[in-house]
Scaffold this active site. Structure first.
Site, mmCIF file in Angstrom:
data_model
loop_
_atom_site.group_PDB
_atom_site.id
_atom_site.type_symbol
_atom_site.label_atom_id
_atom_site.label_comp_id
_atom_site.label_asym_id
_atom_site.label_seq_id
_atom_site.Cartn_x
_atom_site.Cartn_y
_atom_site.Cartn_z
ATOM 1 N N CYS A 65 -3.138 -1.055 1.697
ATOM 2 C CA CYS A 65 -2.399 -2.841 1.157
ATOM 3 C C CYS A 65 -2.707 -3.553 3.062
ATOM 4 C CB CYS A 65 -1.045 -3.044 0.892
ATOM 5 S SG CYS A 65 -0.204 -2.577 -0.402
ATOM 6 N N HIS A 123 -1.125 -11.092 -3.962
ATOM 7 C CA HIS A 123 -1.939 -9.888 -3.493
ATOM 8 C C HIS A 123 -2.941 -8.897 -3.792
ATOM 9 C CE1 HIS A 123 -1.497 -6.272 -0.653
ATOM 10 N NE2 HIS A 123 -0.018 -6.159 -1.257
ATOM 11 N N CYS A 145 3.190 -4.771 5.468
ATOM 12 C CA CYS A 145 3.625 -3.349 4.985
ATOM 13 C C CYS A 145 2.713 -2.408 4.326
ATOM 14 C CB CYS A 145 4.826 -3.202 4.345
ATOM 15 S SG CYS A 145 4.379 -4.142 3.126
ATOM 16 N N GLY A 147 2.055 0.675 1.721
ATOM 17 C CA GLY A 147 2.345 1.936 1.033
ATOM 18 C C GLY A 147 2.376 3.133 1.550
#
Length: 395
Positions: free
Chosen positions: A92, A352, A382, A384
């Site tokens: 991400c 996203h 954040c 993963g």
């Protein structure tokens, strides 16, 4: 050796399409090419041959975005074949990682003009089939979706590390006592802020619609959502006692974003006033199942390196992978004014598209700083598998 200042001259993005929506027919390499071409066209004084490199983030890379989508974007955008391209993957955080890596190249004198961005088509992410360990297997074979999350997981990974992303958000909610009502209220605010920002024309300077596609605004924004509508949704990951729903999570999306980064020489060649200057960045790790809290320490480190505090911030773009995740981070930053966070809406509403999100956040901060005329801004995500990434910008 002196470290050069790095400026963001411009930042563009597509409208963010929803899963299976308006951008689903568009290949990810074409989405990437579109923002690259748009960025170059918006600086007509700059010779495209002067672009030293193109950095692009891409989280999946299992389909049409294979074979170095950054280089494909260069070629499809019609830039000179002498312009190289490299694709980065920090899940991400990939789009923001591309901006950070490009800035480092410029700061060290290895480049003067660089395009950095990210792309993802979650609609077009393919199913993949592992090769059999021996020829002509008689049994059935499993297809794995590459749209989102763990697949083909190494059995040596501890089970608590490989929970779903949604269960990870539930764990953050558990840790901080974040209720379903708080998450739904956060999601509602995200939609309302995004809708208001579009209505006021605040995205007009950065969004470049894809040609011949009927999409001029982020497709996942729900102007008419309400507390009652959100409350009716069932938990998506925990059947009993769950609080994370489709309504208080970011959706699956398609889109691309790109920024033009330059040093002093490159700035003169563009003949433009910069939006912002890149100051510092930081990346940190955390237990994989608590990935949602990854930005907590990364943001603190980035601010410390910049000699800044939360009190110095004018704006803060924090990716909203889940409302629970964003609220968990805010709970660990008590000194931060939450009103500064995502003033134009966040990913719960906007969307996203994994590899593009970090570049979208950085571009949004840069445009907000330019609109304000001065200030310090922050972009953070954040990631993963347990990471956090943050970037400090100034004007």
């Amino acid at each position: 050796m002196s470290i050069r200042d790095v400026y963001i001259v411009d930042a563009v993005r597509t409208p963010i399409g929803k899963f299976g929506g308006a951008l689903a027919p568009v290949r990810p390499d074409d989405l990437a090419a579109h923002v690259v071409r748009s960025l170059v066209d918006r600086s007509p004084a700059l010779d495209p041959a002067r672009v030293d490199d193109v950095y692009f983030g891409d989280a999946n890379g299992a389909g049409e975005d294979n074979r170095d989508v950054a280089r494909m974007a260069v070629l499809l955008a019609g830039l000179p074949v002498t312009v190289p391209g490299v694709t980065l993957n920090r899940l991400c955080g990939s789009g923001l990682e591309a901006v950070i890596q490009a800035a480092r190249a410029i700061a060290l004198g290895d480049a003067s003009v660089v395009i950095a961005g990210g792309v993802e088509s979650m609609s077009r992410a393919p199913w993949v089939l592992q090769k059999p360990e021996r020829a002509f297997p008689a049994g059935h074979q499993q297809l794995h979706s590459t749209t989102l999350g763990w697949r083909m997981t190494n059995p040596r990974m501890p089970a608590e590390w490989t929970v779903s992303l949604g269960e990870g958000a539930e764990l953050v909610a558990d840790r901080h006592g974040i209720t379903r009502e708080q998450q739904d209220a956060f999601a509602l605010a995200s939609h309302r802020k995004a809708a208001e920002a579009w209505a006021k024309g605040l995205y007009d300077d950065e969004v470049v619609p894809y040609p011949d596609v009927d999409l001029t605004r982020d497709e996942s924004i729900r102007d008419n959502t309400s507390p009652e509508a959100l409350a009716r949704l069932k938990p998506s990951f925990r059947a009993e006692g769950g609080t994370v729903t489709a309504g208080n999570s970011s959706p699956l999306n398609d889109g691309a974003a790109a920024l033009l980064l330059v040093d002093e020489e490159g700035l003169r060649e563009t003949g433009r006033e910069p939006l912002a200057r890149i100051r510092t960045s930081a990346v940190t790790g955390i237990e994989p199942q608590l990935f949602g809290l990854g930005p907590v320490e990364a943001v603190r480190r980035a601010l410390d390196r910049a000699g800044r505090s939360f009190a110095d911030l004018m704006t803060f773009e924090l990716n909203e992978a889940f409302a629970a995740q964003a609220l968990g981070c805010l709970a660990e930053w008590p000194e931060l004014d939450p009103e500064l966070v995502n003033p134009r809406g966040g990913a719960v509403a906007i969307g996203h598209p994994l590899g593009a999100s970090g570049a979208r956040l950085a571009g949004s901060v840069a445009h907000q700083l330019a609109a304000a005329g001065s200030g310090t801004g922050l972009a953070a995500l954040c990631i993963g598998v347990g990471q956090g990434l943050a970037l400090v910008l100034e004007r």
